[in-house]
Design an enzyme around this catalytic site. Structure first.
Site, PDB file in Angstrom:
ATOM      1  N   ASP A 137      41.627  39.812 -26.301  1.00 41.28           N
ATOM      2  CA  ASP A 137      40.954  39.828 -25.253  1.00 41.28           C
ATOM      3  C   ASP A 137      39.813  41.020 -25.162  1.00 41.28           C
ATOM      4  O   ASP A 137      40.187  42.009 -25.880  1.00 41.28           O
ATOM      5  CB  ASP A 137      41.939  40.080 -23.688  1.00 41.28           C
ATOM      6  CG  ASP A 137      42.795  38.822 -23.549  1.00 41.28           C
ATOM      7  OD1 ASP A 137      42.242  37.810 -23.709  1.00 41.28           O
ATOM      8  OD2 ASP A 137      43.678  39.186 -23.216  1.00 41.28           O
ATOM      9  N   ASP A 153      39.731  32.030 -22.081  1.00 34.82           N
ATOM     10  CA  ASP A 153      40.310  31.996 -20.849  1.00 34.82           C
ATOM     11  C   ASP A 153      39.531  31.564 -19.838  1.00 34.82           C
ATOM     12  O   ASP A 153      39.907  30.966 -18.679  1.00 34.82           O
ATOM     13  CB  ASP A 153      40.925  33.488 -20.509  1.00 34.82           C
ATOM     14  CG  ASP A 153      42.000  34.056 -21.473  1.00 34.82           C
ATOM     15  OD1 ASP A 153      42.538  33.315 -22.124  1.00 34.82           O
ATOM     16  OD2 ASP A 153      41.976  35.415 -21.569  1.00 34.82           O
TER      17      ASP A 153
END
Length: 183
Positions: free
Chosen positions: A140, A159
């Site tokens: 991330d 995501d």
């Protein structure tokens, strides 16, 4: 029960294109971010609100299920098989919005599955007992916060594809006519 028409070739192409482009965009941006940014630092684009920060997530949504990487990898493989079956065998791809939404979801699934399998080659930079070991975790790098007290968990393009695709499916389901209205 009436038979559904065959799925047009354009829907196969649309689904595959969205999934492939979404996955490629996710993997390219993760690779770029993890090769250029430093661990532990926030690189603000809009100071105190939007920036880039590296993190590794062994869980799923909002970090839930930490350490269950292989469970999420298996679920990802099952979903990656079930989605095309639903679209093309059961002909749900006749619905344009559903095809687009599930193409986005599939792109997100493959982007994060690549990470969960450790194919990115990232090693844990911390804690000392894990430093230097392969990271079987999702990369991330996007940071968003309203203020210092309200920070959204770091996320990535995969995501975003998963959330937008799921949102589109939800909107489609809310717009669907009930069986009583169609009879």
């Amino acid at each position: 029960m009436e038979s559904l028409p065959p799925v047009p070739l354009q829907r196969y192409i649309l689904f595959a294109s969205i999934a492939a482009i979404g996955c490629a965009a996710d993997l390219a941006t993760k690779s770029f971010a993890f090769s250029r940014l430093s661990w532990g630092q926030v690189h603000w684009v809009w100071p105190e609100h939007v920036g880039f920060q590296l993190s590794l997530n062994e869980g799923a949504l909002f970090g839930m299920g930490q350490g269950k990487v292989w469970w999420f990898a298996v679920l990802s493989v099952v979903a990656a098989i079930a989605i095309p079956v639903w679209l093309f065998v059961y002909r749900a791809a006749n619905d344009w919005l559903l095809t687009v939404a599930l193409g986005a979801v599939t792109g997100g699934i493959f982007g994060n599955l690549y990470d969960r399998l450790g194919m990115h080659g990232v090693i844990w930079p911390w804690p000392p007992e894990r430093a230097g070991l392969p990271a079987y975790a999702v990369r991330d790098w996007i940071l968003w916060q309203y203020n210092d007290q309200w920070r959204w968990p770091n996320f990535n393009i995969a995501d975003s594809l998963l959330v937008v695709g799921a949102g589109a499916i939800l909107l489609r389901a809310m717009r669907a006519e009930s069986p009583e209205k169609t009879q």
